[in-house]
Design a protein around this motif. Structure first.
Motif, PDB file in Angstrom:
ATOM      1  N   LYS A 165       0.828  -1.249  -0.061  1.00 60.12           N
ATOM      2  CA  LYS A 165       0.141  -0.015  -0.018  1.00 60.12           C
ATOM      3  C   LYS A 165       1.060   1.261  -0.207  1.00 60.12           C
ATOM      4  N   THR A 166       1.839   1.384   0.717  1.00 62.88           N
ATOM      5  CA  THR A 166       2.646   2.542   0.859  1.00 62.88           C
ATOM      6  C   THR A 166       3.547   2.674  -0.391  1.00 62.88           C
ATOM      7  N   SER A 167       4.077   1.491  -0.901  1.00 62.98           N
ATOM      8  CA  SER A 167       4.675   1.597  -2.150  1.00 62.98           C
ATOM      9  C   SER A 167       3.839   2.025  -3.546  1.00 62.98           C
ATOM     10  N   LEU A 168       2.601   1.603  -3.353  1.00 63.07           N
ATOM     11  CA  LEU A 168       1.812   1.885  -4.476  1.00 63.07           C
ATOM     12  C   LEU A 168       1.215   3.412  -4.194  1.00 63.07           C
ATOM     13  N   GLY A 169       1.127   4.017  -2.905  1.00 56.57           N
ATOM     14  CA  GLY A 169       0.676   5.145  -2.757  1.00 56.57           C
ATOM     15  C   GLY A 169       1.664   5.994  -3.015  1.00 56.57           C
ATOM     16  N   LEU A 170       2.951   5.790  -2.702  1.00 53.36           N
ATOM     17  CA  LEU A 170       4.082   6.838  -3.120  1.00 53.36           C
ATOM     18  C   LEU A 170       4.424   6.883  -4.979  1.00 53.36           C
ATOM     19  N   GLU A 171       3.993   5.784  -5.389  1.00 52.76           N
ATOM     20  CA  GLU A 171       3.939   5.597  -6.716  1.00 52.76           C
ATOM     21  C   GLU A 171       2.931   6.624  -7.487  1.00 52.76           C
ATOM     22  N   LEU A 172       1.633   6.495  -6.709  1.00 53.37           N
ATOM     23  CA  LEU A 172       0.517   7.641  -7.115  1.00 53.37           C
ATOM     24  C   LEU A 172       0.788   9.197  -7.006  1.00 53.37           C
ATOM     25  N   ARG A 173       1.204   9.167  -5.586  1.00 56.23           N
ATOM     26  CA  ARG A 173       1.783  10.421  -5.399  1.00 56.23           C
ATOM     27  C   ARG A 173       3.123  11.132  -5.886  1.00 56.23           C
ATOM     28  N   ARG A 174       3.909  10.424  -6.623  1.00 59.37           N
ATOM     29  CA  ARG A 174       4.997  11.099  -7.276  1.00 59.37           C
ATOM     30  C   ARG A 174       4.754  12.273  -8.243  1.00 59.37           C
ATOM     31  N   GLY A 175       4.016  11.885  -8.930  1.00 57.57           N
ATOM     32  CA  GLY A 175       3.752  12.602 -10.124  1.00 57.57           C
ATOM     33  C   GLY A 175       3.076  13.805  -9.704  1.00 57.57           C
ATOM     34  N   ALA A 176       2.195  13.528  -8.777  1.00 57.77           N
ATOM     35  CA  ALA A 176       1.114  14.901  -8.097  1.00 57.77           C
ATOM     36  C   ALA A 176       2.151  15.602  -7.519  1.00 57.77           C
ATOM     37  N   ILE A 177       3.192  15.203  -6.662  1.00 56.09           N
ATOM     38  CA  ILE A 177       3.923  16.343  -6.253  1.00 56.09           C
ATOM     39  C   ILE A 177       4.846  17.149  -7.046  1.00 56.09           C
ATOM     40  N   VAL A 178       5.243  16.321  -8.125  1.00 57.45           N
ATOM     41  CA  VAL A 178       6.226  17.074  -9.010  1.00 57.45           C
ATOM     42  C   VAL A 178       5.173  18.251  -9.696  1.00 57.45           C
ATOM     43  N   LEU A 179       3.990  17.803 -10.038  1.00 61.51           N
ATOM     44  CA  LEU A 179       3.314  18.783 -10.671  1.00 61.51           C
ATOM     45  C   LEU A 179       2.791  19.966  -9.788  1.00 61.51           C
ATOM     46  N   GLY A 180       2.498  19.368  -8.521  1.00 63.86           N
ATOM     47  CA  GLY A 180       2.102  20.503  -7.474  1.00 63.86           C
ATOM     48  C   GLY A 180       3.345  21.437  -7.410  1.00 63.86           C
TER      49      GLY A 180
END
Lengths: 360, 113
Positions: B6-21
């Motif tokens: 869950k943590t790994s998939l969550g990080l994967e999901l958030r990575r792009g969002a953090i870059v864009l943000g």
């Protein structure tokens, strides 16, 4: 030294020297900003707030690692080529050690105890040699990983029919390998699918089986058919060849014929090539190669009959002279022919072993 | 699924969002801590250990520019989006909006077909 200093020192320890100053300066600024912001909102002692902030930052080694690109000894860019090279090397090594073992086993005067020792030694030698070669391959690829221009190795690999993975780094992640440009791709570039390689050729295998039986019978029961034949003054003559020097090898050849025949019958019964039969076939060829090389090295495998020519009263002197001239040439041709056959078998066996190892 | 997954998939999901943000908020100049606070105030929590290395990577990819300046008595590294970063941000924003629309439809549709 404050807790922040100690933390940053630990981060530094895991960073390349060139990055240290810049990274720790920024981290210090961020940590102090966070601490200042929180001490305004709490009555906690400053040391406790610092500890809480550093806990949130986490393991200094992990922080340092996140500044560095992923590091590989052999990265995804070359892993496929690395694996192929390793498999080829180990397959060739296995074949060569196998040939060496058989050559020693068929040496004159090898006792059962010595034979067992040779086998145990070979089994012991393979892992050690394999590790040595693996180490060399890893070092070579580690150097390529670090110094080669991406295009250089990629082009070389493609020229030699190897598949090269193109690793595209994610945005926001350090490009772990230089980005290779997306080349236009067409389905036409797909490799041709080979016909079913497991399908057997029944005719060829049946011919092989007949040859094993025929040669077994010939070598064991009709050895007097091996003669030097010629014609002088319109008359045919023949002199029996002495095969006493060949007999030590005949035991091995007989075993080889029987096992080869059984293997061929197994393959015909299976109707397809399986891993076990491919391996058995390669092992048998390795044994044959070693036998052939031993035969080439032995000058006394074939000879003129004992007592030649005195034991053959009434033989024409011209025939004696001709036989004495022709026979050594025949022996040389026989040895050269055997050597050529052995070399062709080596190439064929190494190719088959490599294809089996790489699945190509 | 384990917690690690869950943590790994969550990080994967958030990575792009953090870059864009980050790219989006860095149309105005920020230092690391102030950017983190701003993102957090908008509901996008980012750990320091993630944000600082990320900013340096984006800079090394030519999407950000930075300069050191002393502010409030301590040296700070200020970041701002680069011209190339602006082009990437525009393209990523279009991609993001399309993705959000598509994912909304995909997730709303679950179980109905």
């Amino acid at each position: 030294m404050s807790l922040i200093d100690r933390y940053l020192k630990e981060v530094e320890r895991h960073l390349p020297r060139a990055m240290r100053g810049d990274v720790t300066r920024e981290l210090r600024s961020g940590i102090e900003d966070a601490v200042d912001s929180r001490t305004g909102d709490t009555t906690q002692p400053r040391e406790d707030v610092v500890a809480a902030v550093l806990t949130e930052y986490g393991d200094p080694a992990k922080i340092a690692r996140s500044y560095l690109p992923d590091r590989y000894l052999v990265g995804p860019r070359y892993y496929d080529a690395f694996l192929t090279t390793t498999k080829i090397t180990l397959a060739v090594l296995a074949v060569l050690i196998g040939m060496g073992v058989v050559a020693r086993l068929v040496a004159d005067g090898t006792t059962a105890k010595e034979a067992l020792f040779v086998l145990v030694e070979a089994f012991g030698r393979f892992p050690g040699s394999a590790v040595t070669f693996l180490g060399i391959i890893v070092v070579v690829f580690a150097v390529i990983e670090r110094v080669a221009e991406p295009g250089l190795v990629r082009d070389f690999a493609r020229q030699h029919g190897m598949r090269v993975e193109v690793h595209v780094p994610q945005l926001g992640r350090e490009p772990t390998v230089p980005v290779e440009s997306d080349e236009p791709w067409s389905p036409q570039s797909l490799p041709r699918v080979e016909e079913d390689r497991d399908r057997i050729n029944r005719i060829s295998l049946t011919v092989d089986a007949c040859a094993y039986v025929g040669l077994f019978v010939l070598f064991n029961f009709f050895r007097d058919l091996f003669r030097v034949v010629g014609q002088t003054n319109g008359e045919w003559w023949s002199i029996p060849i002495d095969l006493t020097g060949f007999e030590p090898y005949l035991w091995w050849l007989n075993i080889w014929f029987v096992v080869s025949l059984v293997t061929t019958v197994m393959i015909l019964r299976d109707g397809r090539w399986f891993l076990r039969t491919r391996l058995l076939k390669i092992a048998l060829t390795v044994v044959l190669i070693a036998l052939l090389f031993r035969l080439v090295r032995d000058p006394g495998v074939v000879a003129l009959p004992p007592g030649w020519p005195d034991a053959f009263p009434g033989v024409d002197p011209g025939l004696v002279e001709m036989t004495d001239t022709v026979f050594p040439i025949m022996v040389v041709l026989l040895r050269v022919g055997t050597a050529v056959a052995a070399v062709i078998l080596v190439i064929d066996t190494v190719t088959r072993a490599v294809r089996l190892a790489t699945g190509r | 699924m384990t917690d690690t997954d869950k943590t790994s998939l969550g990080l994967e999901l958030r990575r792009g969002a953090i870059v864009l943000g980050s790219l989006s908020r860095l149309q105005e100049e920020h230092y690391g801590y102030s950017l983190r606070e701003e993102l957090a105030a908008m509901g996008l929590e980012v750990k320091e250990g993630t944000l600082y290395p990320l900013l340096r990577r984006l800079e090394s990819q030519g999407l950000l520019q930075s300069r050191w300046e002393v502010g409030e008595g301590r040296p700070r590294r200020y970041y701002r989006i680069s011209p190339r970063g602006k082009r990437v941000l525009e393209a990523m924003t279009v991609e993001w909006n399309a993705l959000v629309g598509a994912m909304t439809r995909v997730l709303e549709d679950r179980g109905t077909s």
